[in-house]
Write a protein that holds these residues in place. Structure first.
Motif, PDB file in Angstrom:
ATOM      1  N   THR A   1       0.961  -1.171   0.044  1.00 22.14           N
ATOM      2  CA  THR A   1      -0.142   0.124  -0.005  1.00 22.14           C
ATOM      3  C   THR A   1       0.830   1.241  -0.010  1.00 22.14           C
ATOM      4  O   THR A   1       0.353   2.236  -0.630  1.00 22.14           O
ATOM      5  CB  THR A   1      -0.974   0.129   1.220  1.00 22.14           C
ATOM      6  OG1 THR A   1      -0.210  -0.080   2.444  1.00 22.14           O
ATOM      7  CG2 THR A   1      -1.987  -1.169   1.011  1.00 22.14           C
TER       8      THR A   1
ATOM      9  N   ASN B   1      -2.982  -1.297 -10.634  1.00 17.50           N
ATOM     10  CA  ASN B   1      -4.078  -2.294 -10.647  1.00 17.50           C
ATOM     11  C   ASN B   1      -5.074  -1.995  -9.658  1.00 17.50           C
ATOM     12  O   ASN B   1      -4.676  -2.182  -8.433  1.00 17.50           O
ATOM     13  CB  ASN B   1      -3.755  -3.458 -10.620  1.00 17.50           C
ATOM     14  CG  ASN B   1      -4.760  -4.732 -10.937  1.00 17.50           C
ATOM     15  OD1 ASN B   1      -5.783  -4.369 -10.933  1.00 17.50           O
ATOM     16  ND2 ASN B   1      -4.391  -5.860 -11.519  1.00 17.50           N
TER      17      ASN B   1
ATOM     18  N   ALA C   1      -8.098  -2.742  -8.614  1.00 22.82           N
ATOM     19  CA  ALA C   1      -8.906  -4.237  -8.199  1.00 22.82           C
ATOM     20  C   ALA C   1      -7.884  -4.952  -6.900  1.00 22.82           C
ATOM     21  O   ALA C   1      -8.356  -5.017  -5.895  1.00 22.82           O
ATOM     22  CB  ALA C   1      -9.345  -4.910  -9.019  1.00 22.82           C
ATOM     23  N   ILE C   2      -6.534  -5.030  -7.466  1.00 25.49           N
ATOM     24  CA  ILE C   2      -5.841  -5.296  -6.357  1.00 25.49           C
ATOM     25  C   ILE C   2      -5.492  -4.497  -5.361  1.00 25.49           C
ATOM     26  O   ILE C   2      -5.526  -5.062  -4.059  1.00 25.49           O
ATOM     27  CB  ILE C   2      -4.369  -5.929  -7.240  1.00 25.49           C
ATOM     28  CG1 ILE C   2      -4.654  -6.708  -8.346  1.00 25.49           C
ATOM     29  CG2 ILE C   2      -3.123  -6.177  -6.123  1.00 25.49           C
ATOM     30  CD1 ILE C   2      -3.082  -7.051  -9.042  1.00 25.49           C
TER      31      ILE C   2
ATOM     32  N   ASP D   1      -7.588  -2.123  -4.114  1.00 23.24           N
ATOM     33  CA  ASP D   1      -8.783  -2.260  -3.078  1.00 23.24           C
ATOM     34  C   ASP D   1      -8.868  -3.529  -2.325  1.00 23.24           C
ATOM     35  O   ASP D   1      -9.311  -3.474  -1.088  1.00 23.24           O
ATOM     36  CB  ASP D   1      -9.899  -2.365  -4.127  1.00 23.24           C
ATOM     37  CG  ASP D   1     -10.085  -0.805  -4.633  1.00 23.24           C
ATOM     38  OD1 ASP D   1      -9.362   0.121  -4.283  1.00 23.24           O
ATOM     39  OD2 ASP D   1     -11.134  -0.894  -5.765  1.00 23.24           O
ATOM     40  N   ALA D   2      -8.538  -4.718  -2.972  1.00 25.70           N
ATOM     41  CA  ALA D   2      -8.432  -6.112  -2.060  1.00 25.70           C
ATOM     42  C   ALA D   2      -7.553  -5.910  -0.924  1.00 25.70           C
ATOM     43  O   ALA D   2      -7.473  -6.263   0.127  1.00 25.70           O
ATOM     44  CB  ALA D   2      -8.186  -7.201  -3.073  1.00 25.70           C
ATOM     45  N   ILE D   3      -6.287  -5.266  -1.223  1.00 26.13           N
ATOM     46  CA  ILE D   3      -5.316  -5.347  -0.218  1.00 26.13           C
ATOM     47  C   ILE D   3      -5.709  -4.348   0.679  1.00 26.13           C
ATOM     48  O   ILE D   3      -5.453  -4.699   1.753  1.00 26.13           O
ATOM     49  CB  ILE D   3      -3.989  -4.921  -0.880  1.00 26.13           C
ATOM     50  CG1 ILE D   3      -3.301  -5.952  -1.929  1.00 26.13           C
ATOM     51  CG2 ILE D   3      -2.921  -4.619   0.273  1.00 26.13           C
ATOM     52  CD1 ILE D   3      -2.216  -5.794  -2.630  1.00 26.13           C
TER      53      ILE D   3
ATOM     54  N   ILE E   1      -8.586  -3.799   1.735  1.00 23.82           N
ATOM     55  CA  ILE E   1      -9.605  -4.628   2.564  1.00 23.82           C
ATOM     56  C   ILE E   1      -8.908  -5.548   3.529  1.00 23.82           C
ATOM     57  O   ILE E   1      -9.233  -5.682   4.794  1.00 23.82           O
ATOM     58  CB  ILE E   1     -10.712  -5.307   1.737  1.00 23.82           C
ATOM     59  CG1 ILE E   1     -11.507  -4.429   0.795  1.00 23.82           C
ATOM     60  CG2 ILE E   1     -11.497  -6.343   2.500  1.00 23.82           C
ATOM     61  CD1 ILE E   1     -12.609  -4.897  -0.158  1.00 23.82           C
ATOM     62  N   ILE E   2      -8.026  -6.289   3.114  1.00 21.53           N
ATOM     63  CA  ILE E   2      -7.131  -7.173   3.962  1.00 21.53           C
ATOM     64  C   ILE E   2      -6.462  -6.357   5.063  1.00 21.53           C
ATOM     65  O   ILE E   2      -6.474  -6.784   6.501  1.00 21.53           O
ATOM     66  CB  ILE E   2      -6.075  -8.083   3.043  1.00 21.53           C
ATOM     67  CG1 ILE E   2      -6.755  -8.862   2.395  1.00 21.53           C
ATOM     68  CG2 ILE E   2      -5.231  -8.788   3.996  1.00 21.53           C
ATOM     69  CD1 ILE E   2      -5.961  -9.448   0.949  1.00 21.53           C
TER      70      ILE E   2
ATOM     71  N   LYS F   1      -8.863  -5.535   7.744  1.00 25.59           N
ATOM     72  CA  LYS F   1      -9.354  -6.612   8.608  1.00 25.59           C
ATOM     73  C   LYS F   1      -8.040  -7.046   9.563  1.00 25.59           C
ATOM     74  O   LYS F   1      -8.286  -7.442  10.698  1.00 25.59           O
ATOM     75  CB  LYS F   1      -9.721  -7.865   7.746  1.00 25.59           C
ATOM     76  CG  LYS F   1     -10.747  -7.683   6.939  1.00 25.59           C
ATOM     77  CD  LYS F   1     -11.321  -8.720   6.035  1.00 25.59           C
ATOM     78  CE  LYS F   1     -12.478  -8.594   5.262  1.00 25.59           C
ATOM     79  NZ  LYS F   1     -13.147  -9.791   4.538  1.00 25.59           N
TER      80      LYS F   1
END
Length: 176
Positions: free
Chosen positions: A89, A96, A98-99, A101-103, A105-106, A109
């Motif tokens: 990050t 990318n 999408a990648i 955004d996923a990271i 989110i991870i 969490k």
């Protein structure tokens, strides 16, 4: 002169009196012995109660220490993942979406889990180097004052006030 009956009666009364005195003396001795045994039993009871109370306190302390030690191990096993996500990050290559955004989110969490266990990172950038908080992986010349942290390779973490991982940092040597 006293009659034989009177003398015999006096002797009988004297014998009975002596017998009663002996019985009273024996009973007093038995009462003293029972009181002594009672006091010893009470003393043993009080000592046993104190020992049990100390045992409970030691057991509670050991349980808490064990819990904290296991919690620390759990958090420490999680930190390399948090570091890797942080590096991604922080990188400039964010092509990318999408990648990324996923990271994110991870990362969110992971932060939530760490906060749940009261594990928090502490900032080191621009702070004075402190060996209780930091691990210097190198020193580097910079425009900053000597002894200041100029870069942070891995964040330091603590649970409450206990440092569980020192921050790995680069420390300024001073002006070029």
């Amino acid at each position: 002169m006293k009659s034989k009956k009177t003398v015999d009666k006096a002797k009988t009364v004297k014998k009975k009196t002596n017998k009663i005195k002996n019985e009273v003396s024996d009973l007093k001795a038995k009462i003293d012995l029972i009181n002594k045994e009672l006091n010893e039993s009470q003393d043993k009871y009080i000592r046993l109660l104190a020992e049990f109370d100390n045992f409970k306190k030691r057991n509670e302390k050991n349980t808490l220490e064990s819990y904290n030690k296991n919690l620390e191990k759990f958090i420490l096993s999680f930190l390399p993942i948090a570091d890797d996500v942080q590096r991604i990050t922080d990188s400039d290559d964010k092509n990318n979406k999408a990648i990324m955004d996923a990271i994110l989110i991870i990362q969110s969490k992971i932060s939530k889990i760490l906060n749940q266990y009261e594990a928090k990172f502490f900032n080191s950038l621009n702070e004075k180097f402190d060996p209780n908080l930091h691990e210097a992986i190198m020193t580097q010349e910079s425009t900053k004052k000597s002894g200041l942290v100029i870069d942070e390779f891995e964040k330091g973490y603590k649970i409450k006030d206990k440092i569980i991982r020192h921050a790995k940092v680069i420390v300024s040597k001073g002006k070029k």
